[in-house]
Design a protein around this motif. Structure first.
Motif, short mmCIF file in Angstrom:
data_model
loop_
_atom_site.label_atom_id
_atom_site.label_comp_id
_atom_site.label_asym_id
_atom_site.label_seq_id
_atom_site.Cartn_x
_atom_site.Cartn_y
_atom_site.Cartn_z
N ALA A 43 0.78 -1.10 -0.30
CA ALA A 43 -0.30 -0.04 0.02
C ALA A 43 0.50 1.33 -0.03
O ALA A 43 0.00 2.10 -0.74
CB ALA A 43 -1.35 0.19 1.40
N ILE A 203 -1.65 -3.97 -5.26
CA ILE A 203 -2.56 -2.94 -5.05
C ILE A 203 -2.39 -1.68 -6.17
O ILE A 203 -4.14 -1.68 -5.29
CB ILE A 203 -1.58 -2.47 -3.31
N ALA A 207 -6.52 -1.86 -6.57
CA ALA A 207 -7.05 0.01 -5.93
C ALA A 207 -8.21 0.51 -6.89
O ALA A 207 -9.13 1.25 -5.89
CB ALA A 207 -6.13 1.15 -5.85
N PHE A 214 -5.84 4.09 2.54
CA PHE A 214 -4.52 3.45 3.24
C PHE A 214 -5.20 1.94 4.27
O PHE A 214 -5.08 0.61 3.33
CB PHE A 214 -3.72 3.73 3.83
N GLN A 217 -7.06 -1.35 1.67
CA GLN A 217 -5.15 -1.43 0.67
C GLN A 217 -4.80 -2.43 1.88
O GLN A 217 -4.77 -3.74 1.58
CB GLN A 217 -4.84 -0.61 0.44
#
Length: 288
Positions: A43, A203, A207, A214, A217
């Motif tokens: 992340a 990610i 995403a 954050f 993730q």
């Protein structure tokens, strides 16, 4: 038609789960660490990419820069493990990564914010072809190709190359490997760096499909661990299939109104089922 569309969409998510699971498995197989901080490290790399992109850096440069951030951060975690915990048991190492995960989430939320998530770019959203009336995007294809490559490459490396033999030796007997001349710290850092970069890339891909804050993730470690459990913490192909299957299941669950709101708990259900199944013999073989 709706189910097919949801299943294909789930392949994108499943491919990212597989990538994350495969990078977690790579860390475990080669440095003997169950890394709960894997997704948080990824992340950081992904959010570094999006911040650079929002600042005007072209995406073609922002992506490798984000992967480099993930690799460097993961190498830092690896240095801690090699320096102070190389001879510790797996439980101690896992506990250290949980503590680091907590710290990374706190720092990440502070740096990147929780209430105003960033908008991740989706460069591969263009249609590639149509399957049964359902449009398949380039995102699905790229994700699948990367997942397959990341499943095949470590398996070939470990079984068919000299460096693979050295990596297996340093994973199973690090002290002995170092005594016979294998540069354990250097090999370990390579493994940590590759796994960190792969996590960041995973990610970046997933995403745009999910909540892009954050904390969400970093929580992707849960489906990653579910995929690794399906692979019994050993098989790269089985981990790949486990991640893909989990993504498809979540996609199909989104079409069933009765369980739609609970699809986020599917990874936990998979973890529970796999753990119970793997321990069934110990329990059922006990004398009455």
């Amino acid at each position: 038609m709706l189910q097919l569309s949801a299943a294909i969409a789930g392949l994108v998510t499943g491919g990212a789960y597989a990538l994350m699971g495969l990078s977690t498995l790579l860390t475990y197989r080669l440095v003997s660490v169950v890394n709960f901080a894997q997704a948080a490290v990824g992340a950081f790399g992904a959010f570094a990419m999006v911040v650079l992109y929002e600042g005007g850096l072209p995406l073609v440069l922002a992506v490798p820069a984000g992967m480099a951030v993930g690799a460097l951060l993961h190498c830092g975690l690896g240095a801690i493990m090699v320096r102070w915990f190389s001879e510790a048991g797996e439980g101690v190492k896992a506990a250290v990564t949980i503590a680091i995960y907590t710290g990374l989430v706190a720092v990440g939320l502070r740096l990147f914010g929780a209430q105003h998530p960033h908008r991740f770019p989706s460069p591969f959203d263009a249609p590639a072809f149509t399957l049964g009336g359902v449009v398949v995007t380039w995102t699905a294809i790229v994700t699948m190709v990367l997942a397959v490559l990341f499943a095949a490459a470590p398996a070939v490396l470990l079984k068919r190359t000299r460096i693979g033999l050295l990596l297996r030796a340093q994973a199973e007997r690090p002290t002995t490997a170092e005594l016979i001349g294998i540069r354990v710290p250097r090999l370990s850092m390579i493994v940590w760096g590759i796994a960190g970069a792969a996590s960041a890339l995973a990610i970046m891909i997933i995403a745009p499909q999910l909540a892009s804050d954050f904390g969400s993730q970093a929580a992707l470690i849960t489906p990653a661990l579910a995929a690794v459990l399906i692979g019994a913490f050993r098989s790269f192909p089985a981990t790949l299939l486990g991640g893909l299957a989990l993504g498809v299941l979540q996609g199909l669950a989104s079409t069933w109104q009765a369980i739609q709101q609970f699809r986020g708990v599917l990874p936990f259900v998979v973890i529970l089922v796999v753990l119970v199944w793997t321990r069934r013999g110990d329990r059922w073989d006990e004398p009455a």
